[in-house]
Scaffold this motif. Structure first.
Motif, PDB file in Angstrom:
ATOM      1  N   ASN A 196       0.824  -1.212   0.000  1.00 17.41           N
ATOM      2  CA  ASN A 196       0.000   0.000   0.000  1.00 17.41           C
ATOM      3  C   ASN A 196       0.861   1.267   0.000  1.00 17.41           C
ATOM      4  OD1 ASN A 196      -2.500  -1.298  -0.084  1.00 17.41           O
ATOM      5  ND2 ASN A 196      -2.589  -1.522   2.147  1.00 17.41           N
ATOM      6  N   HIS A 197       1.992   1.221   0.704  1.00 22.83           N
ATOM      7  CA  HIS A 197       2.896   2.370   0.673  1.00 22.83           C
ATOM      8  C   HIS A 197       3.445   2.603  -0.730  1.00 22.83           C
ATOM      9  CE1 HIS A 197       3.866   2.171   5.271  1.00 22.83           C
ATOM     10  NE2 HIS A 197       2.667   2.629   5.010  1.00 22.83           N
ATOM     11  N   LEU A 198       3.807   1.525  -1.423  1.00 24.62           N
ATOM     12  CA  LEU A 198       4.302   1.659  -2.802  1.00 24.62           C
ATOM     13  C   LEU A 198       3.219   2.203  -3.722  1.00 24.62           C
ATOM     14  CD1 LEU A 198       6.450  -1.596  -3.279  1.00 24.62           C
ATOM     15  CD2 LEU A 198       7.278   0.771  -3.186  1.00 24.62           C
ATOM     16  N   ARG A 199       1.990   1.775  -3.528  1.00 28.82           N
ATOM     17  CA  ARG A 199       0.894   2.279  -4.360  1.00 28.82           C
ATOM     18  C   ARG A 199       0.696   3.774  -4.166  1.00 28.82           C
ATOM     19  NH1 ARG A 199      -3.126  -2.794  -3.099  1.00 28.82           N
ATOM     20  NH2 ARG A 199      -2.767  -3.970  -5.026  1.00 28.82           N
ATOM     21  N   ARG A 200       0.799   4.220  -2.925  1.00 33.15           N
ATOM     22  CA  ARG A 200       0.632   5.652  -2.670  1.00 33.15           C
ATOM     23  C   ARG A 200       1.746   6.462  -3.338  1.00 33.15           C
ATOM     24  NH1 ARG A 200      -1.376   4.091   2.547  1.00 33.15           N
ATOM     25  NH2 ARG A 200       0.695   4.291   3.508  1.00 33.15           N
ATOM     26  N   LYS A 201       2.938   5.901  -3.393  1.00 30.05           N
ATOM     27  CA  LYS A 201       4.067   6.622  -3.979  1.00 30.05           C
ATOM     28  C   LYS A 201       4.100   6.522  -5.499  1.00 30.05           C
ATOM     29  CE  LYS A 201       7.200   6.297  -0.002  1.00 30.05           C
ATOM     30  NZ  LYS A 201       8.542   5.880   0.489  1.00 30.05           N
ATOM     31  N   LEU A 202       3.665   5.377  -6.056  1.00 28.23           N
ATOM     32  CA  LEU A 202       3.862   5.109  -7.484  1.00 28.23           C
ATOM     33  C   LEU A 202       2.567   5.051  -8.286  1.00 28.23           C
ATOM     34  CD1 LEU A 202       6.477   2.217  -7.067  1.00 28.23           C
ATOM     35  CD2 LEU A 202       6.929   4.669  -7.338  1.00 28.23           C
ATOM     36  N   GLY A 203       1.421   4.982  -7.621  1.00 28.84           N
ATOM     37  CA  GLY A 203       0.147   4.843  -8.330  1.00 28.84           C
ATOM     38  C   GLY A 203      -0.420   3.450  -8.130  1.00 28.84           C
ATOM     39  N   ARG A 204      -1.723   3.370  -7.980  1.00 26.21           N
ATOM     40  CA  ARG A 204      -2.359   2.084  -7.669  1.00 26.21           C
ATOM     41  C   ARG A 204      -2.276   1.095  -8.824  1.00 26.21           C
ATOM     42  NH1 ARG A 204      -4.657   1.802  -3.030  1.00 26.21           N
ATOM     43  NH2 ARG A 204      -5.628  -0.168  -3.623  1.00 26.21           N
ATOM     44  N   SER A 205      -2.164   1.593 -10.059  1.00 28.61           N
ATOM     45  CA  SER A 205      -2.180   0.682 -11.208  1.00 28.61           C
ATOM     46  C   SER A 205      -0.900  -0.135 -11.334  1.00 28.61           C
ATOM     47  CB  SER A 205      -2.401   1.476 -12.497  1.00 28.61           C
ATOM     48  OG  SER A 205      -1.345   2.398 -12.701  1.00 28.61           O
ATOM     49  N   VAL A 206       0.147   0.262 -10.618  1.00 26.51           N
ATOM     50  CA  VAL A 206       1.429  -0.442 -10.753  1.00 26.51           C
ATOM     51  C   VAL A 206       1.380  -1.838 -10.145  1.00 26.51           C
ATOM     52  CG1 VAL A 206       3.868  -0.387 -10.057  1.00 26.51           C
ATOM     53  CG2 VAL A 206       2.768   1.681 -10.893  1.00 26.51           C
ATOM     54  N   ILE A 207       0.675  -1.985  -9.011  1.00 24.27           N
ATOM     55  CA  ILE A 207       0.587  -3.278  -8.327  1.00 24.27           C
ATOM     56  C   ILE A 207      -0.884  -3.666  -8.200  1.00 24.27           C
ATOM     57  CG2 ILE A 207       1.163  -4.605  -6.263  1.00 24.27           C
ATOM     58  CD1 ILE A 207       3.360  -2.524  -5.708  1.00 24.27           C
ATOM     59  N   GLU A 208      -1.250  -4.758  -8.827  1.00 23.09           N
ATOM     60  CA  GLU A 208      -2.636  -5.236  -8.848  1.00 23.09           C
ATOM     61  C   GLU A 208      -2.813  -6.352  -7.820  1.00 23.09           C
ATOM     62  OE1 GLU A 208      -5.513  -7.794 -11.902  1.00 23.09           O
ATOM     63  OE2 GLU A 208      -3.519  -7.117 -12.511  1.00 23.09           O
ATOM     64  N   THR A 209      -3.925  -6.298  -7.081  1.00 25.38           N
ATOM     65  CA  THR A 209      -4.258  -7.384  -6.160  1.00 25.38           C
ATOM     66  C   THR A 209      -5.101  -8.421  -6.883  1.00 25.38           C
ATOM     67  OG1 THR A 209      -4.209  -5.947  -4.205  1.00 25.38           O
ATOM     68  CG2 THR A 209      -5.444  -7.993  -4.020  1.00 25.38           C
ATOM     69  N   ARG A 210      -4.703  -9.676  -6.807  1.00 26.62           N
ATOM     70  CA  ARG A 210      -5.494 -10.795  -7.317  1.00 26.62           C
ATOM     71  C   ARG A 210      -6.061 -11.538  -6.112  1.00 26.62           C
ATOM     72  NH1 ARG A 210      -4.591 -12.555 -12.654  1.00 26.62           N
ATOM     73  NH2 ARG A 210      -4.084 -10.723 -13.916  1.00 26.62           N
ATOM     74  N   ARG A 211      -7.346 -11.376  -5.885  1.00 32.98           N
ATOM     75  CA  ARG A 211      -7.969 -11.919  -4.681  1.00 32.98           C
ATOM     76  C   ARG A 211      -7.750 -13.428  -4.593  1.00 32.98           C
ATOM     77  NH1 ARG A 211     -11.155  -9.606  -1.213  1.00 32.98           N
ATOM     78  NH2 ARG A 211     -11.444  -7.811  -2.592  1.00 32.98           N
ATOM     79  N   GLY A 212      -7.267 -13.855  -3.444  1.00 36.91           N
ATOM     80  CA  GLY A 212      -7.024 -15.268  -3.220  1.00 36.91           C
ATOM     81  C   GLY A 212      -5.758 -15.790  -3.860  1.00 36.91           C
ATOM     82  N   GLN A 213      -5.036 -14.930  -4.610  1.00 39.25           N
ATOM     83  CA  GLN A 213      -3.825 -15.369  -5.288  1.00 39.25           C
ATOM     84  C   GLN A 213      -2.583 -14.591  -4.866  1.00 39.25           C
ATOM     85  OE1 GLN A 213      -5.564 -14.827  -9.353  1.00 39.25           O
ATOM     86  NE2 GLN A 213      -4.909 -16.951  -9.659  1.00 39.25           N
ATOM     87  N   GLY A 214      -2.719 -13.279  -4.733  1.00 37.49           N
ATOM     88  CA  GLY A 214      -1.558 -12.479  -4.366  1.00 37.49           C
ATOM     89  C   GLY A 214      -1.523 -11.170  -5.119  1.00 37.49           C
ATOM     90  N   TYR A 215      -0.346 -10.802  -5.607  1.00 33.57           N
ATOM     91  CA  TYR A 215      -0.151  -9.522  -6.286  1.00 33.57           C
ATOM     92  C   TYR A 215       0.487  -9.750  -7.657  1.00 33.57           C
ATOM     93  CZ  TYR A 215      -0.721  -7.668  -1.553  1.00 33.57           C
ATOM     94  OH  TYR A 215      -1.194  -7.373  -0.300  1.00 33.57           O
ATOM     95  N   ARG A 216       0.195  -8.795  -8.538  1.00 28.79           N
ATOM     96  CA  ARG A 216       0.813  -8.796  -9.859  1.00 28.79           C
ATOM     97  C   ARG A 216       1.364  -7.407 -10.131  1.00 28.79           C
ATOM     98  NH1 ARG A 216      -1.163  -6.662 -14.375  1.00 28.79           N
ATOM     99  NH2 ARG A 216      -0.226  -7.228 -16.379  1.00 28.79           N
ATOM    100  N   PHE A 217       2.654  -7.337 -10.427  1.00 28.62           N
ATOM    101  CA  PHE A 217       3.295  -6.081 -10.804  1.00 28.62           C
ATOM    102  C   PHE A 217       3.179  -5.909 -12.309  1.00 28.62           C
ATOM    103  CE2 PHE A 217       7.007  -3.700 -12.290  1.00 28.62           C
ATOM    104  CZ  PHE A 217       6.885  -2.545 -11.560  1.00 28.62           C
ATOM    105  N   ALA A 218       2.632  -4.770 -12.738  1.00 27.36           N
ATOM    106  CA  ALA A 218       2.405  -4.534 -14.162  1.00 27.36           C
ATOM    107  C   ALA A 218       3.712  -4.220 -14.872  1.00 27.36           C
ATOM    108  CB  ALA A 218       1.419  -3.385 -14.338  1.00 27.36           C
ATOM    109  N   GLY A 219       4.113  -5.068 -15.811  1.00 26.86           N
ATOM    110  CA  GLY A 219       5.308  -4.803 -16.578  1.00 26.86           C
ATOM    111  C   GLY A 219       5.157  -3.573 -17.462  1.00 26.86           C
ATOM    112  N   VAL A 220       3.919  -3.344 -17.925  1.00 27.27           N
ATOM    113  CA  VAL A 220       3.612  -2.164 -18.732  1.00 27.27           C
ATOM    114  C   VAL A 220       2.321  -1.570 -18.177  1.00 27.27           C
ATOM    115  CG1 VAL A 220       3.029  -1.269 -20.994  1.00 27.27           C
ATOM    116  CG2 VAL A 220       4.669  -3.155 -20.797  1.00 27.27           C
ATOM    117  N   VAL A 221       2.368  -0.307 -17.839  1.00 27.00           N
ATOM    118  CA  VAL A 221       1.174   0.383 -17.353  1.00 27.00           C
ATOM    119  C   VAL A 221       0.358   0.854 -18.539  1.00 27.00           C
ATOM    120  CG1 VAL A 221       0.284   2.329 -16.023  1.00 27.00           C
ATOM    121  CG2 VAL A 221       2.310   1.120 -15.234  1.00 27.00           C
TER     122      VAL A 221
END
Length: 222
Positions: A196-221
């Motif tokens: 959440n700290h990274l999202r506040r600094k870099l934008g929410r679209s950079v790190i996506e939450t996959r419910r029940g799976q984890g996180y996905r970092f967007a290689g291309v925004v």
């Protein structure tokens, strides 16, 4: 990234562990070759730094057993021996790189960085680049749209791991295994705070939450 250091010289091991920790690695340290055989195969390391002159079992034998067990983790060999024959034997046994003692700490840092990137199919550029971000590992900050953004040590470790694994779904357990050493208590809630700290600094679209799976970092925004 999580790193296994196998070195029986205690003062050197302490020095290397401290230096590598400052560079954002989670470091586990062992001094005996027999322990290293098991540890290297049972824990998910991103890099192993291996001394050759070990008690219990020589480093070359440790490496040979790892490779025979299909362990593909990059291995950087440290040794005080400088003969071409020993270098060749190490490479034949499956070493990815070789560093002769004494060495400058910055050389170890750069070799370790190159091995980790090579294992992910990335070139050894001065900065990791993904999703419009440029990560400066030396300064432990990130450049976005021409602006330097400062990171805490924990944020840097997490963002670097994300940028080395773009577009992959990474569970909280997987991230904890690769961001913390074997002695650190793992808490998935703490990981969520850092995300959440990274999202506040870099934008929410950079790190996506996959419910029940984890996180996905967007290689291309998008």
């Amino acid at each position: 990234m999580r790193l296994l250091l196998v070195e029986d010289n205690v003062p050197l091991a302490d020095e290397l562990s401290a230096s590598l920790s400052r560079q954002g690695y989670a470091v586990d340290w062992l001094a005996d070759g027999r322990d290293a055989v098991y540890q290297g195969q049972s824990e998910p390391y991103d890099l192993i730094i291996l001394d050759l002159g070990l008690p219990g079992l020589p480093g070359l034998d440790v490496l040979a057993q790892w490779r025979a067990a299909n362990l593909s983790t990059p291995v950087l060999i440290l040794t005080a021996r400088g003969s071409w024959a020993e270098r060749i034997e190490g490479l034949k046994a499956g070493a990815d790189d070789y560093l002769t003692k004494p060495f400058h700490p910055e050389e170890l840092q750069l070799r370790a960085q190159a091995l980790v990137r090579r294992a992910r199919g990335l070139s050894n550029m001065p900065r990791l680049e993904a999703a419009g971000l440029h990560l400066d590992e030396g300064r432990q900050c990130v450049l976005q749209a021409g602006v330097d953004i400062q990171l805490t040590a924990a944020e840097f470790r997490l963002l670097r791991y994300f940028m080395l694994h773009p577009d992959q779904i990474l569970s909280k357990g997987h991230l904890a295994d690769h961001l913390y050493d074997g002695e650190t208590e793992r808490d998935s809630n703490v990981l969520e705070v850092h995300v959440n700290h990274l999202r506040r600094k870099l934008g929410r679209s950079v790190i996506e939450t996959r419910r029940g799976q984890g996180y996905r970092f967007a290689g291309v925004v998008q």
